[in-house]
Design an enzyme around this catalytic site. Structure first.
Site, PDB file in Angstrom:
ATOM      1  CG  ASP A 189      -5.426  -0.274  -0.735  1.00  0.00           C
ATOM      2  OD1 ASP A 189      -6.270  -0.543  -1.609  1.00  0.00           O
ATOM      3  OD2 ASP A 189      -5.599  -0.528   0.473  1.00  0.00           O
ATOM      4  CG  ASP A 194      -1.895  -1.073   1.338  1.00  0.00           C
ATOM      5  OD1 ASP A 194      -1.660  -2.130   0.732  1.00  0.00           O
ATOM      6  OD2 ASP A 194      -2.907  -0.893   2.040  1.00  0.00           O
ATOM      7  CG  ASN A 227      -9.358  -2.451   0.168  1.00  0.00           C
ATOM      8  OD1 ASN A 227      -8.124  -2.453   0.139  1.00  0.00           O
ATOM      9  ND2 ASN A 227     -10.033  -1.933   1.178  1.00  0.00           N
ATOM     10  CG  HIS A 228      -8.615   2.143  -0.222  1.00  0.00           C
ATOM     11  ND1 HIS A 228      -9.226   3.170   0.464  1.00  0.00           N
ATOM     12  CD2 HIS A 228      -8.366   1.174   0.697  1.00  0.00           C
ATOM     13  CE1 HIS A 228      -9.332   2.841   1.746  1.00  0.00           C
ATOM     14  NE2 HIS A 228      -8.816   1.639   1.907  1.00  0.00           N
ATOM     15  CG  HIS A 284      -4.962  -4.960  -1.939  1.00  0.00           C
ATOM     16  ND1 HIS A 284      -3.911  -4.097  -1.694  1.00  0.00           N
ATOM     17  CD2 HIS A 284      -5.917  -4.658  -1.017  1.00  0.00           C
ATOM     18  CE1 HIS A 284      -4.232  -3.306  -0.680  1.00  0.00           C
ATOM     19  NE2 HIS A 284      -5.440  -3.624  -0.253  1.00  0.00           N
ATOM     20  CG  HIS A 292      -3.454   3.924   1.650  1.00  0.00           C
ATOM     21  ND1 HIS A 292      -4.719   3.977   1.092  1.00  0.00           N
ATOM     22  CD2 HIS A 292      -3.355   2.712   2.237  1.00  0.00           C
ATOM     23  CE1 HIS A 292      -5.348   2.837   1.345  1.00  0.00           C
ATOM     24  NE2 HIS A 292      -4.544   2.051   2.030  1.00  0.00           N
ATOM     25  CG  HIS A 350      -6.144  -5.710   2.665  1.00  0.00           C
ATOM     26  ND1 HIS A 350      -6.849  -4.566   2.357  1.00  0.00           N
ATOM     27  CD2 HIS A 350      -7.056  -6.591   3.153  1.00  0.00           C
ATOM     28  CE1 HIS A 350      -8.141  -4.775   2.648  1.00  0.00           C
ATOM     29  NE2 HIS A 350      -8.281  -5.985   3.134  1.00  0.00           N
TER      30      HIS A 350
END
Length: 302
Positions: free
Chosen positions: A90, A62, A122-123, A171, A64, A246
Site C-alpha cells: 500500500d 501502509d 491490495n492497492h 499485507h 499511501h 492493511h
C-alpha cells in the site's frame, strides 16, 4: 529506451525535498520513472514471491502516498543502507504524493536489492488504484501509459515474507486456502490480484476478535479470521508471529490474539482524517521486536 538511468541522481533528487514544506513535488522525467519500473520488475522476478529474510530489519506498514511521512520514517529508522527494510504494501493511493513515494521505494530496491524489500498490498493492483487516486495522479503529472507501466511492475511484486523462519509477513492476512508455504511459492508472476482465493486473501483479509474461525469481511472482499486460526497457523508452521498491515490502528501498531499477530500502519494522520500515529517494527538479531512511533502532527491551527 534512450534513458540511461542514474539511480544515485534519482535518489538524491527525491531526497532533496527533506526539510522543504511538505507537499513539494519532485518531478523526475517520465523515462526515468519507466526505467525504475522496468529495472525493479526484473529484480522482483529474480527474487522469490515468498521472501526468506534475515534479521536485523525494520518492518513498515501502509504509506499511501504520504511521502513526507515516508521520509520521516527513514530519518527515524536510518536511510538505506544504514538499516534493512521490509515494507508490507500500500504505497500508492489516498495520499497526495504516490509518485514520489513509489519512486523512492523502487529506487532503493534497485540500489540495495538484497537489503530492501517491498511486498504487494491490495492497492498495488490496477482495479483498486484506478479508483483511489494513483491513476489520476499519473494521468495528471505524466500519462496513462506510465500508470500501465506501474501496473506491469506491481504485478510482479512478492506477496509474503518469512523472517528467520519465525515471523510471517504479508499485507492483509491468512487464507482458508493456505495450508502450506509451497502454495505461495507456486503463485506465478506476473499476476493480477484475483477476486478470491489465496492471493486475494493474503492481500485483503483481516483479523477480528469477534470471529470464531472464518467470517465475512465488511470490505466485501476476502474473510475475517479469529484468534484460534492464528494460533493453529503459527503452531503448524512453527512461526512465532504474524506481522501484517492493511488497517489503520491508533498507535501505529496493535497486537491481536495474545501478541501472536501484530498490525503495523506507518502513515500518521492518515488522509488528514485520523489522529493515528504511524509505527515501524524493529526486529533485532535475536528476533526481539520493538516499535518506533511517528506521532501524529499537532492539529494545525485553523
Amino acid at each position: 529506451m534512450g534513458d540511461v538511468m542514474n539511480i544515485d541522481s534519482i535518489i538524491s533528487r527525491l531526497l532533496e525535498v527533506r526539510g522543504a514544506r511538505p507537499g513539494k513535488n519532485v518531478q523526475l522525467s517520465e523515462g526515468e520513472i519507466r526505467g525504475l519500473c522496468l529495472k525493479s520488475r526484473e529484480i522482483f522476478l529474480s527474487q522469490p514471491i515468498l521472501l526468506e529474510l534475515e534479521a536485523p530489519l525494520k518492518i513498515c506498514g501502509d504509506i499511501h502516498g504520504q511521502y513526507y511521512d515516508l521520509l520521516r520514517l527513514f530519518e527515524y529508522g536510518g536511510f538505506p543502507p544504514e538499516s534493512n527494510y521490509l515494507f508490507l504494501g500500500d504505497y500508492v493511493d489516498r495520499g497526495k504524493q504516490s509518485l514520489e513515494t513509489i519512486c523512492l521505494l523502487l529506487a532503493y530496491k534497485i540500489k540495495y536489492s538484497e537489503n530492501f524489500f517491498l511486498l504487494r498490498g491490495n492497492h498495488e493492483c490496477a482495479s483498486i488504484n484506478r479508483i483511489y487516486g494513483f491513476y489520476d495522479e499519473c494521468k495528471r503529472r505524466y500519462s496513462i501509459k506510465l500508470w500501465k507501466t506501474f501496473t506491469d511492475c506491481f504485478n510482479c511484486l512478492p506477496v509474503a515474507a518469512i523472517v528467520d523462519e519465525k515471523i510471517f509477513c504479508c499485507h492483509g492476512g491468512l487464507s482458508p486456502d493456505l495450508t502450506s508455504m509451497e502454495q505461495i511459492r507456486r503463485i506465478m508472476r506476473p499476476t493480477d490480484v484475483p477476486d478470491q482465493g489465496l492471493l486475494c486473501d493474503l492481500l485483503w483479509s483481516d483479523p477480528d476478535k469477534d470471529t470464531m474461525g472464518w467470517g465475512e469481511n465488511d470490505r466485501g472482499v476476502s474473510f475475517t479470521f479469529g484468534a484460534e486460526v492464528v494460533a493453529k497457523f503459527l503452531q503448524k508452521h512453527e512461526f512465532d508471529l504474524i506481522c501484517r498491515a492493511h488497517q489503520v490502528v491508533e498507535d501505529g501498531y496493535e497486537f491481536f490474539a495474545k501478541r501472536m499477530l501484530v498490525t503495523l500502519f506507518s502513515a500518521p494522520n492518515y488522509c488528514g482524517e485520523f489522529d493515528n500515529a504511524g509505527a515501524m517494527m524493529s526486529v533485532d538479531d535475536t528476533l526481539m521486536c520493538s516499535f518506533q512511533i511517528l506521532k501524529p502532527a499537532d492539529k494545525r491551527k485553523k
